[in-house]
Motif scaffolding. Structure first.
Motif, short mmCIF file in Angstrom:
data_model
loop_
_atom_site.label_atom_id
_atom_site.label_comp_id
_atom_site.label_asym_id
_atom_site.label_seq_id
_atom_site.Cartn_x
_atom_site.Cartn_y
_atom_site.Cartn_z
N GLN A 32 -6.53 8.19 -4.47
CA GLN A 32 -5.25 8.61 -5.05
C GLN A 32 -4.93 7.80 -6.30
O GLN A 32 -4.52 8.34 -7.32
CB GLN A 32 -4.12 8.41 -4.02
CG GLN A 32 -4.07 9.47 -2.91
CD GLN A 32 -3.08 9.08 -1.82
OE1 GLN A 32 -2.25 8.20 -2.04
NE2 GLN A 32 -3.17 9.73 -0.68
N VAL A 33 -5.10 6.48 -6.18
CA VAL A 33 -4.79 5.61 -7.31
C VAL A 33 -5.73 5.90 -8.48
O VAL A 33 -5.31 6.01 -9.63
CB VAL A 33 -4.89 4.13 -6.90
CG1 VAL A 33 -4.79 3.22 -8.11
CG2 VAL A 33 -3.81 3.79 -5.88
N ASP A 39 -8.86 6.61 0.88
CA ASP A 39 -7.98 7.68 0.45
C ASP A 39 -6.97 7.17 -0.56
O ASP A 39 -6.74 7.80 -1.59
CB ASP A 39 -7.25 8.28 1.66
CG ASP A 39 -8.20 9.12 2.51
OD1 ASP A 39 -9.32 9.40 2.04
OD2 ASP A 39 -7.82 9.48 3.63
N LEU A 40 -6.39 6.01 -0.27
CA LEU A 40 -5.43 5.44 -1.21
C LEU A 40 -6.14 5.11 -2.52
O LEU A 40 -5.62 5.37 -3.61
CB LEU A 40 -4.79 4.18 -0.62
CG LEU A 40 -3.81 3.44 -1.54
CD1 LEU A 40 -2.71 4.36 -2.02
CD2 LEU A 40 -3.22 2.23 -0.83
N ARG A 61 0.83 -1.21 0.00
CA ARG A 61 0.00 0.00 0.00
C ARG A 61 0.87 1.26 0.00
O ARG A 61 0.58 2.23 -0.70
CB ARG A 61 -0.94 0.00 1.20
CG ARG A 61 -2.25 -0.75 0.94
CD ARG A 61 -3.29 -0.47 2.02
NE ARG A 61 -2.89 -1.05 3.30
CZ ARG A 61 -3.22 -2.29 3.67
NH1 ARG A 61 -3.95 -3.05 2.87
NH2 ARG A 61 -2.83 -2.75 4.83
N ALA A 62 1.93 1.24 0.78
CA ALA A 62 2.82 2.40 0.83
C ALA A 62 3.47 2.64 -0.53
O ALA A 62 3.60 3.77 -1.00
CB ALA A 62 3.89 2.19 1.90
N ALA A 116 1.40 6.41 -7.01
CA ALA A 116 0.30 7.29 -7.42
C ALA A 116 0.76 8.73 -7.44
O ALA A 116 0.46 9.49 -8.37
CB ALA A 116 -0.89 7.11 -6.47
N ASN A 137 -7.86 8.39 10.47
CA ASN A 137 -7.50 7.66 9.26
C ASN A 137 -8.45 6.49 9.04
O ASN A 137 -8.07 5.46 8.51
CB ASN A 137 -6.05 7.18 9.32
CG ASN A 137 -5.86 6.13 10.41
OD1 ASN A 137 -6.73 5.97 11.26
ND2 ASN A 137 -4.76 5.41 10.35
N ALA A 183 1.00 4.14 -2.90
CA ALA A 183 0.78 5.57 -2.63
C ALA A 183 1.90 6.40 -3.25
O ALA A 183 1.65 7.46 -3.85
CB ALA A 183 0.72 5.81 -1.12
N GLU A 184 3.13 5.90 -3.14
CA GLU A 184 4.26 6.59 -3.75
C GLU A 184 4.11 6.63 -5.27
O GLU A 184 4.35 7.65 -5.91
CB GLU A 184 5.56 5.88 -3.40
CG GLU A 184 6.19 6.28 -2.09
CD GLU A 184 7.58 5.67 -1.95
OE1 GLU A 184 8.49 6.11 -2.67
OE2 GLU A 184 7.73 4.72 -1.16
N SER A 207 -7.98 3.45 3.54
CA SER A 207 -8.05 2.65 2.32
C SER A 207 -8.72 3.43 1.19
O SER A 207 -8.24 3.46 0.08
CB SER A 207 -8.83 1.37 2.60
OG SER A 207 -8.91 0.60 1.43
#
Lengths: 144, 144
Positions: B14-15, B10-11, A128-129, A135, B4, A132-133, B8
């Motif tokens: 972003q994606v 939020d990610l 997931r990290a 994206a 938070n 995120a990077e 999930s």
DNA sequence: TATTGTTATACTCTATAACTATA
DNA sequence: TATAGTTATAGAGTATAACAATA
């Protein structure tokens, strides 16, 4: 075929493939009667950044002003957005969401995100990290 | 707003945003007279995996068989692909690229990849490695 | 009956060209 | 003159419904 002269193109092809496949998957998750791609994108953008001019919207989506004009026409016809004036420059038109537009945007977005959230929940924290990077990096690339 | 609970989502947002932005950027890089999105995707797929049936193509792109039928109709009308028979099952139609289709696919793909390759060339090795991992992960997600 | 593929029809999205209104 | 926006027109891409051919 073992050289790496085209390493960059190979990575480009991988990224292009991944982006296309995920995009089409997103699109196929659209439910019956839901909004089209452009409509969702415009609603989301205004929802996030507030009232926008036609030029701002067309540049954000990288479509022609004429295309965006027709996209927002569909939104205003559907009662999801309204035209407003910019007092400082009467050539400009500020598009604002109606309450219906705000509600529909939120509902459609969460619906489309549903399948992705399910997949993301199965990933490791590291994955997931990393995503995120990636994206953030892809957004930077798209804007450059 | 500092919790938070929706990490999930939020990610996911972003994606989704990154994929949409890069996809639209790709689309906007299309040059005058070039092939459309569906045409390039289909040509690329056949080029990569060989002759395909209509069902295979429609599932690969996640569009309806009827939509794909019309997409390949445009390709055959343009002389870029031809219909062939499957001797083992006469219901099936195998779509194969003509030499013109092969050449045009290769040319259009490299043209569309040009701007991405330029951006990738400015990244660090670590960033490129990360992007390759992310692309693999996104492909896996799209297929799941 | 089920699968494979096609055609008819309609909607969304996009583009270019030509136009109006305002700066 | 330049900028912001619109309308007219055309084409690509997609979907659903109804259909034909083959398994």
């Amino acid at each position: 075929m073992s050289g790496n002269a085209n390493a960059s193109s190979d990575l480009g092809a991988q990224v292009r493939s991944a982006v296309g496949r995920v995009y089409r998957r997103f699109r196929s998750e659209r439910v019956d009667g839901a909004l089209g791609d452009s409509a969702v994108t415009v609603l989301t953008f205004i929802h996030k950044y507030g009232p926008q001019t036609l030029t701002q919207l067309s540049e954000a989506d990288r479509v022609s002003p004429a295309s965006m004009s027709q996209s927002v026409n569909r939104l205003t016809s559907a009662g999801l957005a309204v035209r407003g004036s910019d007092p400082s420059d009467r050539r400009k038109v500020l598009f604002t969401l109606t309450p219906e537009g705000e509600a529909l945007a939120a509902a459609d977005i969460s619906q489309r995100n549903a399948w992705l959230d399910e997949r993301l929940a199965t990933l490791t924290d590291d994955e997931r990290a990393m995503l995120a990077e990636a994206a953030a990096l892809l957004n930077r690339i798209a804007d450059s």
